[in-house]
Design an enzyme around this catalytic site. Sequence first.
Site, mmCIF file in Angstrom:
data_model
loop_
_atom_site.group_PDB
_atom_site.id
_atom_site.type_symbol
_atom_site.label_atom_id
_atom_site.label_comp_id
_atom_site.label_asym_id
_atom_site.label_seq_id
_atom_site.Cartn_x
_atom_site.Cartn_y
_atom_site.Cartn_z
ATOM 1 N N TYR A 41 -1.820 -0.364 10.585
ATOM 2 C CA TYR A 41 -2.101 -0.996 9.283
ATOM 3 C C TYR A 41 -0.910 -0.815 8.348
ATOM 4 O O TYR A 41 -0.388 -1.776 7.766
ATOM 5 C CB TYR A 41 -3.374 -0.404 8.649
ATOM 6 C CG TYR A 41 -3.478 -0.751 7.188
ATOM 7 C CD1 TYR A 41 -3.794 -2.047 6.776
ATOM 8 C CD2 TYR A 41 -3.206 0.201 6.200
ATOM 9 C CE1 TYR A 41 -3.836 -2.385 5.432
ATOM 10 C CE2 TYR A 41 -3.252 -0.125 4.863
ATOM 11 C CZ TYR A 41 -3.568 -1.413 4.472
ATOM 12 O OH TYR A 41 -3.595 -1.743 3.144
ATOM 13 N N LYS A 55 2.012 -3.561 6.786
ATOM 14 C CA LYS A 55 2.374 -3.793 5.378
ATOM 15 C C LYS A 55 3.884 -3.630 5.196
ATOM 16 O O LYS A 55 4.525 -4.380 4.457
ATOM 17 C CB LYS A 55 1.613 -2.810 4.479
ATOM 18 C CG LYS A 55 0.127 -3.106 4.368
ATOM 19 C CD LYS A 55 -0.131 -4.359 3.540
ATOM 20 C CE LYS A 55 -1.573 -4.793 3.564
ATOM 21 N NZ LYS A 55 -1.833 -6.016 2.797
ATOM 22 N N SER A 80 0.829 -1.205 0.000
ATOM 23 C CA SER A 80 0.000 0.000 0.000
ATOM 24 C C SER A 80 0.858 1.247 0.000
ATOM 25 O O SER A 80 1.949 1.267 0.598
ATOM 26 C CB SER A 80 -0.881 -0.016 1.253
ATOM 27 O OG SER A 80 -1.547 1.214 1.403
HETATM 28 P P1 NAD Z 1 -11.062 -6.540 1.346
HETATM 29 O O1 NAD Z 1 -11.224 -6.452 2.820
HETATM 30 O O2 NAD Z 1 -12.217 -6.223 0.483
HETATM 31 O O3 NAD Z 1 -10.515 -7.975 0.929
HETATM 32 C C1 NAD Z 1 -9.698 -8.745 1.783
HETATM 33 C C2 NAD Z 1 -10.260 -10.154 1.790
HETATM 34 O O4 NAD Z 1 -9.414 -10.969 2.613
HETATM 35 C C3 NAD Z 1 -11.667 -10.233 2.380
HETATM 36 O O5 NAD Z 1 -12.477 -11.044 1.554
HETATM 37 C C4 NAD Z 1 -11.457 -10.873 3.745
HETATM 38 O O6 NAD Z 1 -12.581 -11.646 4.130
HETATM 39 C C5 NAD Z 1 -10.236 -11.731 3.493
HETATM 40 N N1 NAD Z 1 -9.405 -11.977 4.677
HETATM 41 C C6 NAD Z 1 -8.949 -11.083 5.590
HETATM 42 N N2 NAD Z 1 -8.201 -11.693 6.510
HETATM 43 C C7 NAD Z 1 -8.163 -13.011 6.173
HETATM 44 C C8 NAD Z 1 -7.534 -14.156 6.733
HETATM 45 N N3 NAD Z 1 -6.779 -14.085 7.845
HETATM 46 N N4 NAD Z 1 -7.698 -15.347 6.125
HETATM 47 C C9 NAD Z 1 -8.439 -15.454 5.006
HETATM 48 N N5 NAD Z 1 -9.058 -14.403 4.432
HETATM 49 C C10 NAD Z 1 -8.923 -13.198 5.012
HETATM 50 O O7 NAD Z 1 -9.808 -5.598 0.953
HETATM 51 P P2 NAD Z 1 -9.360 -5.079 -0.478
HETATM 52 O O8 NAD Z 1 -9.717 -3.654 -0.604
HETATM 53 O O9 NAD Z 1 -9.774 -6.037 -1.529
HETATM 54 O O10 NAD Z 1 -7.780 -5.143 -0.285
HETATM 55 C C11 NAD Z 1 -7.040 -6.256 -0.704
HETATM 56 C C12 NAD Z 1 -5.593 -6.060 -0.300
HETATM 57 O O11 NAD Z 1 -5.105 -4.850 -0.866
HETATM 58 C C13 NAD Z 1 -5.375 -5.939 1.191
HETATM 59 O O12 NAD Z 1 -4.179 -6.600 1.517
HETATM 60 C C14 NAD Z 1 -5.229 -4.460 1.409
HETATM 61 O O13 NAD Z 1 -4.445 -4.168 2.541
HETATM 62 C C15 NAD Z 1 -4.537 -4.029 0.128
HETATM 63 N N6 NAD Z 1 -4.767 -2.636 -0.239
HETATM 64 C C16 NAD Z 1 -6.048 -2.184 -0.413
HETATM 65 C C17 NAD Z 1 -6.256 -0.865 -0.762
HETATM 66 C C18 NAD Z 1 -7.652 -0.324 -0.936
HETATM 67 O O14 NAD Z 1 -7.812 0.914 -0.967
HETATM 68 N N7 NAD Z 1 -8.676 -1.151 -1.073
HETATM 69 C C19 NAD Z 1 -5.171 0.004 -0.949
HETATM 70 C C20 NAD Z 1 -3.883 -0.501 -0.773
HETATM 71 C C21 NAD Z 1 -3.686 -1.838 -0.427
HETATM 72 C C1 WQD Z 2 -9.358 10.048 0.183
HETATM 73 C C2 WQD Z 2 -9.505 11.548 0.450
HETATM 74 C C3 WQD Z 2 -9.903 12.094 2.764
HETATM 75 C C4 WQD Z 2 -13.837 10.332 3.149
HETATM 76 C C5 WQD Z 2 -6.890 4.965 2.153
HETATM 77 C C6 WQD Z 2 -5.993 4.339 3.179
HETATM 78 C C7 WQD Z 2 -4.711 3.893 2.519
HETATM 79 C C8 WQD Z 2 -5.001 3.001 1.322
HETATM 80 C C9 WQD Z 2 -5.895 3.691 0.361
HETATM 81 C C10 WQD Z 2 -5.129 0.695 2.000
HETATM 82 C C11 WQD Z 2 -8.777 11.993 1.718
HETATM 83 C C12 WQD Z 2 -11.073 12.490 1.889
HETATM 84 C C13 WQD Z 2 -12.619 10.748 2.658
HETATM 85 C C14 WQD Z 2 -14.838 11.318 3.453
HETATM 86 C C15 WQD Z 2 -13.323 13.040 2.694
HETATM 87 N N1 WQD Z 2 -5.689 1.803 1.730
HETATM 88 N N2 WQD Z 2 -12.361 12.077 2.436
HETATM 89 N N3 WQD Z 2 -14.535 12.636 3.190
HETATM 90 O O1 WQD Z 2 -7.087 7.977 3.120
HETATM 91 O O2 WQD Z 2 -6.201 8.410 0.767
HETATM 92 O O3 WQD Z 2 -6.269 6.132 1.634
HETATM 93 O O4 WQD Z 2 -7.110 4.073 1.071
HETATM 94 O O5 WQD Z 2 -3.959 0.422 1.926
HETATM 95 O O6 WQD Z 2 -3.988 3.203 3.481
HETATM 96 O O7 WQD Z 2 -5.712 5.302 4.192
HETATM 97 O O8 WQD Z 2 -8.399 7.222 1.067
HETATM 98 O O9 WQD Z 2 -10.737 7.272 0.356
HETATM 99 O O10 WQD Z 2 -10.223 7.380 2.834
HETATM 100 O O11 WQD Z 2 -9.694 9.351 1.400
HETATM 101 O O12 WQD Z 2 -13.113 14.240 2.492
HETATM 102 O O13 WQD Z 2 -15.928 11.010 3.930
HETATM 103 O O14 WQD Z 2 -10.890 11.835 0.665
HETATM 104 O O15 WQD Z 2 -9.661 13.062 3.742
HETATM 105 O O16 WQD Z 2 -8.234 13.253 1.464
HETATM 106 P P1 WQD Z 2 -6.954 7.546 1.729
HETATM 107 P P2 WQD Z 2 -9.851 7.737 1.436
#
Ligand code: NAD
Ligand code: WQD
Length: 351
Positions: free
Chosen positions: A153, A157, A129
């Site tokens: 979190y 990572k 991330s």
């Molecule tokens: P999500 O929560 O929708 O998907 C994660 C899935 O993993 C879920 O289906 C959950 O049930 C499953 N899971 C969690 N812990 C588990 C475990 N111990 N054993 C088996 N299954 C488990 O999340 P997402 O948005 O699809 O994110 C996927 C990956 O990408 C994550 O590792 C997250 O940290 C990373 N990521 C997401 C974002 C984002 O904005 N969505 C951004 C950067 C990184």
């Molecule tokens: C985006 C912008 C908020 C909600 C997150 C995680 C990051 C990564 C990606 C997993 C920001 C603003 C939001 C609202 C708002 N995930 N906002 N009103 O924080 O950039 O990143 O997702 O790895 O770790 O922190 O994403 O969508 O929460 O926010 O004004 O109700 O929108 O302040 O500037 P963020 P976000």
Amino acid sequence: MSPPSTVLVTGGAGFIGSHACVELLDHGYEVIVVDDYSNSTPQVLTRVERIAGRFVGAVYELDIRDRRALSAVFDRHAVDAVVHFAAYKAVGTSTRMPVEYYDANVGGTTALLRAMDEHGVHQLVFSSSCAVYGDAGHERLDETTPPRPTNPYAASKWLCEQILADVCHRCPEYTVLSLRYFNPAGAHPSGLLGEDPPDPPENLMPYVAQVADGRRERLHVFGNDYPTPDGTAIRDYLHVMDTVDAHRVALDHLADGPGMHVYNLGAGRGSSVLDVVTAFSEVSDRPVPYEFAPRRPGDVATLVADASAVAHDWGWRPTLDLADICRDAWRFQQLNPNGYAGSARRPNAKE
Ligand code: NAD
Ligand code: WQD
């Protein structure tokens, strides 16, 4: 070494994982899913199969920290590579439950590595991330920016990345591609798969979708005094279809050679909160009422990927823009006003 043909997808029922399953099925991979449904629901995988017109090879409901259960999956299937999405991802919750987050994310990853090791599987694509960069102090981040995670979190990572790098350093048979996603958003163009957020949503795009849909009165824009052109914070939104396309390309590049390689996955294009409001309002033809609120603690003004490394090394670039993201998120919202309602259990995402 030839590209993998049987891929184990951890977290395959989640937001990004489910789209990845469609992408891999569409490209002929045999897909095995493990998920404990802690933040998803099994019905997602039925939708995956409906879109792909093919069945997932096998689905296992298990927690990847359950070593015996995970080992049995590797016993049963000749897995070539693993795409590891399973993790807890709610930043706010992680500050209140740090032990849960380290156990799930770091413990989950080491449990997976152990099972891979025992079964001679050495190819991994890891979900990292942009959160690892924390408050990096500058705006366009490349992979040489020193990580400075600011919450459990993000730290989990970064710890995973350090473990994976050390494993690759000591065991030359491993290839690990760690992809640092910026802000994945949007939905499958069918409207069948998308982001099923907690209530209320923590992230901007699903919140805006619910405001456009009338489910919420207005968006609170966190901060309008940032040093950006319109005063609201800038992020790099990447369509989830582009995100998973990059994973498919990554699988091809596992064969390039051993070692750990880290890539930013972003569009390299910044959009402010008000840009998102305007774009969403345009594609949905609905007003998105908002009011300004104080900055959210921990937020920074601008986070945009320098995504030139993945473009240079793999020739990969995103093809979809903010309007596409909003259009597809809106379609999912309209077709699924309550998400995958009812059956989701989500102790990992909510208070
Ligand atoms: P999500 O929560 O929708 O998907 C994660 C899935 O993993 C879920 O289906 C959950 O049930 C499953 N899971 C969690 N812990 C588990 C475990 N111990 N054993 C088996 N299954 C488990 O999340 P997402 O948005 O699809 O994110 C996927 C990956 O990408 C994550 O590792 C997250 O940290 C990373 N990521 C997401 C974002 C984002 O904005 N969505 C951004 C950067 C990184
Ligand atoms: C985006 C912008 C908020 C909600 C997150 C995680 C990051 C990564 C990606 C997993 C920001 C603003 C939001 C609202 C708002 N995930 N906002 N009103 O924080 O950039 O990143 O997702 O790895 O770790 O922190 O994403 O969508 O929460 O926010 O004004 O109700 O929108 O302040 O500037 P963020 P976000």
